[in-house]
Every structure is written in C-alpha cells, then in structure tokens.
Design an enzyme around this catalytic site. Structure first.
Site, PDB file in Angstrom:
ATOM      1  CB  VAL A   1      -0.701   0.134   1.308  1.00 45.52           C
ATOM      2  CG1 VAL A   1      -1.713   1.331   1.236  1.00 45.52           C
ATOM      3  CG2 VAL A   1      -1.857  -1.227   1.350  1.00 45.52           C
ATOM      4  CB  CYS A   2       1.009   4.127   0.386  1.00 52.99           C
ATOM      5  SG  CYS A   2       1.236   6.043   0.500  1.00 52.99           S
TER       6      CYS A   2
END
Length: 334
Positions: A109-110
């Site tokens: 994520v991210c």
C-alpha cells in the site's frame, strides 16, 4: 485441516495507520459476512516490537516476522512516513524476501512499494504507488515500471496500490478475487464505501488543487470529469448527465468556474497529463489516451497552450509548472 487464508500485514515505525486499518478492517468484515475460507489477519514487525504509527498511535504486533513460518496467503507491506528507513533496513528486507517466497500473493500500500522494490521483488514489474512518490521510485529503481495513474495494479502475483484509502479499493478487489463480487459489494456497503472504484481510475481524480465549486451540479460534474478523463466529456454529454440543457450548463460553469465546460475539461485533462509526465515512464501516446486526448500531437499543443512549454520541459521541472491564465480567466479544476 485449517484452510484459512493467512494474511500478514508488515508494519514498522511511522507507518500510516490507515494503510493497516483499511485492509484489516475490510477483511474482518468479509469474515463476518461469511468469507469461506475465512481470513486470519496478523500484524507483524521485526522482533514483535510494537509499531508506532505516524499518528502517534502505538499498535501491538501479533507476530515477530522472524518467527513466521509456513505458507501465507497474502503478504502485505504498508507505507507511511517511515518508508525510507524501512526500505533501508536489511533485516526487514531479508524477512520480506523470505516471506514473499512462501506467499501466494504479495501486496503493498502506498510507499510500501519502496520496501518491495528494495527487497528486489519488483524487478521488471509494472507497479504503482502514491502519486507524489512515483517519480522518485522510478529514478531509484530503473528496472521497475512505475505507473502512478491507476489506483492499484496487479502484475502476476504482485499487487501494488496508490496512497492511503486506495488500500480499501485494493482489498475489496482481493476479496472479489477470492470470494466473488457479491461478498465484495456487501463489505463495501458495510464500510459505506463507493461500490467500488476500479483499479484503473486515475489517482489524480481524488484531489483538486482549488476549492470545489459551490454549486452542487457543477461540483458533481467536476468530480465526474476528474474521474473519467478518457470518456466522452463533450458539453452535450455533460449536459445530458446533469439533466440540463447545454446552454444552462455553460451558464453554470461560467458563473461558478469562470470558464466553459469544454475549457474546463481541457484543463483537467492537460493538468492530469502533466502529473503523469512527471511521475511515470508512460509514453506520451499512452498518457494522451489515458487523459482523453486524441493524439500525442493534440496533447503537446495542450501543454504549450496551458503551460507555455512542451512535455519534455515539464518532465525536467523540479516542481509542477504553473498554468498560463489568460486575463479574466480562472482555473478551478485539477
């Protein structure tokens, strides 16, 4: 025989708490709605140390990464302000590499993408990350194909997603892959979430550089424009979507945005394309298609008209260029 889907979320100091909460919360709801086999969700850190999130909230780890053995269904590495230290920690990278080898799929994520890249797990793969960190990722790892356009990308068994709340979009997609769309929709409804944003929706559509217009109809249409740049956004199509005449639509845009619908669409497409030029390695032709331009030549002319320079100059600029605003005209779109 226990056939549960083991999900291990890898955290570290200064991780983004939403990167942890979105996937774990969605998977927990999937279990409560009857996911079969269900998910087991654990938070892992080096040495089983508590992880201090960037918000200051301390999370107790359920597992020490070094102690995890056996087959994993999903290994998920989160992002956050501490990603630079995490991606430089060879102890963490050693465990991520080891655990990835025993996982059915690997996700980030991210800026967790940086950790996967540093571990050597993204070579020659197409990936995404938060739109503000893509250019740096591409420069640091030239053998990784970085594309910050979509919300999330799957390349083989590796899944990467954009910033923060896109973790929810990614997790809903994983649930749909595992258990079908009915369960994914049920989880999204429980989360009061949009049902649910497609992977290729542009990250750029999630933010605006100016305050949103006060008129609800114009506000809804500017959001639609930003999220559907490659679609038919002619004044007629926008008017039909809003249920008003083209003349009334033009009057509303002029009053609340200081520009016409056609010019507003061109500005949105041009500025989204400029972000992609700076933060991805996509060809100008691919960027033109994604942002709704008929050809690279049309996009080049839009850059010159809007910024006074071409795409090559924009790519080399340390900051996003400022648009040239004609006298008496204001811009209100991304």
């Amino acid at each position: 025989m226990d056939n549960r889907r083991r999900v291990l979320i890898v955290a570290y100091d200064d991780a983004q708490i939403l990167d942890i909460a979105c996937p774990s919360g969605a998977l927990d709801i999937a279990n409560r709605y009857g996911a079969s086999p269900p998910y087991t969700i654990e938070l892992g850190t080096l040495g089983r140390r508590a992880a201090r999130s960037s918000a200051g909230i301390v999370l107790g780890a359920g597992r020490g990464l070094e102690a995890v053995t056996g087959r994993l269904d999903t290994l998920l590495v989160v992002g956050g302000a501490g990603f630079e230290e995490a991606s430089a920690d060879e102890r963490l990278l050693t465990q991520v590499r080891r655990l990835a080898g025993s996982s059915r799929r690997v996700a980030s994520v991210c800026t967790g993408t940086y950790v996967l890249a540093a571990a050597g797990l993204l070579k020659h793969r197409r990936v995404t990350t938060h739109w503000g960190y893509g250019e740096r990722l591409a420069a640091r790892y030239p053998d990784v194909a970085v594309d910050v356009g979509p919300l999330h990308i799957r390349d083989g068994n590796v899944y990467t997603s954009a910033g923060v709340t896109s973790a929810l979009d990614l997790t809903l997609s994983l649930i749909e892959d595992d258990h079908g769309p009915t369960l994914a929709r049920a989880v999204a409804r429980e989360l009061v979430s949009y049902l649910h944003r497609p992977a290729d929706q542009a990250q750029i559509s999630m933010f605006l550089t100016a305050p949103p217009p006060g008129d609800r109809l114009v506000r809804d249409l500017t959001g639609h424009i930003a999220g559907h740049l490659a679609e038919d956004l002619s004044p007629g199509a926008l008017a039909a979507r809003a249920g008003v005449s083209t003349r009334h639509l033009t009057r509303l845009f002029t009053e609340h945005l200081g520009t016409t619908p056609a010019r507003a669409v061109r500005e949105a497409r041009t500025e989204a394309a400029a972000h992609l030029v700076r933060s991805s390695r996509l060809s100008l032709a691919a960027i033109a298609r994604r942002c709704g331009f008929k050809s690279p030549q049309t996009l080049r002319q839009a850059f010159v008209d809007h910024y006074g320079c071409g795409g090559d100059t924009i790519r080399k600029m340390p900051d996003m260029p400022r648009p040239r605003v004609p006298q008496g005209h204001k811009t209100s779109l991304p």
